[in-house]
Each structure stands twice: as C-alpha cells, then as structure tokens.
Design a protein around this motif. Structure first.
Motif, mmCIF file in Angstrom:
data_model
loop_
_atom_site.group_PDB
_atom_site.id
_atom_site.type_symbol
_atom_site.label_atom_id
_atom_site.label_comp_id
_atom_site.label_asym_id
_atom_site.label_seq_id
_atom_site.Cartn_x
_atom_site.Cartn_y
_atom_site.Cartn_z
ATOM 1 N N GLU A 77 37.070 -60.115 90.391
ATOM 2 C CA GLU A 77 37.183 -60.814 89.113
ATOM 3 C C GLU A 77 35.826 -61.082 88.472
ATOM 4 O OE1 GLU A 77 41.177 -63.343 88.857
ATOM 5 O OE2 GLU A 77 39.730 -64.216 90.264
ATOM 6 N N ILE A 78 34.759 -60.718 89.155
ATOM 7 C CA ILE A 78 33.407 -60.881 88.625
ATOM 8 C C ILE A 78 32.766 -59.502 88.548
ATOM 9 C CG2 ILE A 78 31.131 -61.912 88.957
ATOM 10 C CD1 ILE A 78 32.473 -63.972 90.798
ATOM 11 N N ALA A 79 32.133 -59.227 87.419
ATOM 12 C CA ALA A 79 31.373 -57.988 87.262
ATOM 13 C C ALA A 79 29.893 -58.347 87.203
ATOM 14 C CB ALA A 79 31.790 -57.251 85.992
ATOM 15 N N VAL A 80 29.061 -57.547 87.836
ATOM 16 C CA VAL A 80 27.619 -57.804 87.863
ATOM 17 C C VAL A 80 26.832 -56.557 87.487
ATOM 18 C CG1 VAL A 80 27.763 -59.642 89.580
ATOM 19 C CG2 VAL A 80 27.468 -57.313 90.347
ATOM 20 N N CYS A 81 25.673 -56.790 86.879
ATOM 21 C CA CYS A 81 24.768 -55.675 86.579
ATOM 22 C C CYS A 81 23.340 -56.184 86.604
ATOM 23 C CB CYS A 81 25.091 -55.048 85.230
ATOM 24 S SG CYS A 81 24.641 -56.061 83.821
ATOM 25 N N GLU B 252 28.200 -58.406 98.597
ATOM 26 C CA GLU B 252 28.191 -59.739 99.202
ATOM 27 C C GLU B 252 29.276 -60.657 98.652
ATOM 28 O OE1 GLU B 252 25.117 -63.439 100.078
ATOM 29 O OE2 GLU B 252 24.348 -61.588 99.220
ATOM 30 N N TYR B 253 29.558 -60.552 97.347
ATOM 31 C CA TYR B 253 30.486 -61.487 96.719
ATOM 32 C C TYR B 253 31.786 -60.862 96.241
ATOM 33 C CZ TYR B 253 26.418 -64.469 96.935
ATOM 34 O OH TYR B 253 25.341 -65.188 97.385
ATOM 35 N N GLY B 254 31.998 -59.597 96.546
ATOM 36 C CA GLY B 254 33.238 -58.950 96.127
ATOM 37 C C GLY B 254 33.311 -58.712 94.631
ATOM 38 N N ALA B 255 32.148 -58.562 94.005
ATOM 39 C CA ALA B 255 32.083 -58.328 92.566
ATOM 40 C C ALA B 255 32.167 -56.828 92.272
ATOM 41 C CB ALA B 255 30.784 -58.902 92.001
ATOM 42 N N ILE B 256 32.325 -56.507 91.010
ATOM 43 C CA ILE B 256 32.382 -55.117 90.572
ATOM 44 C C ILE B 256 31.028 -54.751 89.964
ATOM 45 C CG2 ILE B 256 33.529 -53.482 89.026
ATOM 46 C CD1 ILE B 256 35.904 -55.497 89.009
ATOM 47 N N PRO B 257 30.351 -53.735 90.512
ATOM 48 C CA PRO B 257 29.075 -53.314 89.922
ATOM 49 C C PRO B 257 29.325 -52.460 88.679
ATOM 50 C CG PRO B 257 29.567 -51.968 91.842
ATOM 51 C CD PRO B 257 30.666 -52.993 91.733
ATOM 52 N N VAL B 258 28.753 -52.859 87.559
ATOM 53 C CA VAL B 258 28.955 -52.144 86.297
ATOM 54 C C VAL B 258 27.641 -52.074 85.531
ATOM 55 C CG1 VAL B 258 31.395 -52.840 86.090
ATOM 56 C CG2 VAL B 258 29.627 -54.251 85.074
#
Length: 75
Positions: free
Chosen positions: A23-27, A40-46
């Motif tokens: 539910e979190i996207a990171v870049c 580490e946090y189960g985020a989506i790399p975008v």
C-alpha cells in the motif's frame, strides 16, 4: 514516498505500521535505496513519475537542495 533517505525512511517505517504490504510506493534517485526500503517495509518500488500518476497523495522526503529536481520529475 519520494525520497528514501533518513527522513523518508522514518516516515515509511511509521506509516508501514498502519498499512498492508503493497500500500506504500517508494522512489529515490538511488535505485539501491529504493529497493532496500521496498524490501524492508513491503513497499512497491516505482519511479517518481509513477508515484505522481497513480498515488492518491505524495510525500516528499527530500533534502531542500533536491526539492526542485524532485518536483520537476513529478509535475
């Protein structure tokens, strides 16, 4: 979250406690930081462009000197 440094990491860590994985996207301009934080946090790399296009809201966790470049990439 645009920015995977200390500030961005602290914010993602806190928010991840309340959300489901994915539910979190990171870049970040540093792809290794993006991948590490996503893992580490189960985020989506975008990309920054993808965050701007698909996110309901965007949090900028960048240093002041990187703000203009970051905003330009998501505008």
């Amino acid at each position: 979250m645009a920015g995977c440094g200390n500030m961005g990491g602290a914010l993602v860590k806190a928010v991840a406690l309340s959300l489901q994985k994915g539910e979190i996207a990171v870049c970040d301009y540093n792809e290794e930081k993006t991948s590490a934080m996503a893992k580490e946090y189960g985020a989506i790399p975008v990309s920054a462009e993808e965050i701007a296009k698909y996110a309901d809201f965007v949090v900028l966790g960048v240093k002041p000197q990187g703000l203009e470049e970051t905003v330009s990439s998501i505008a």
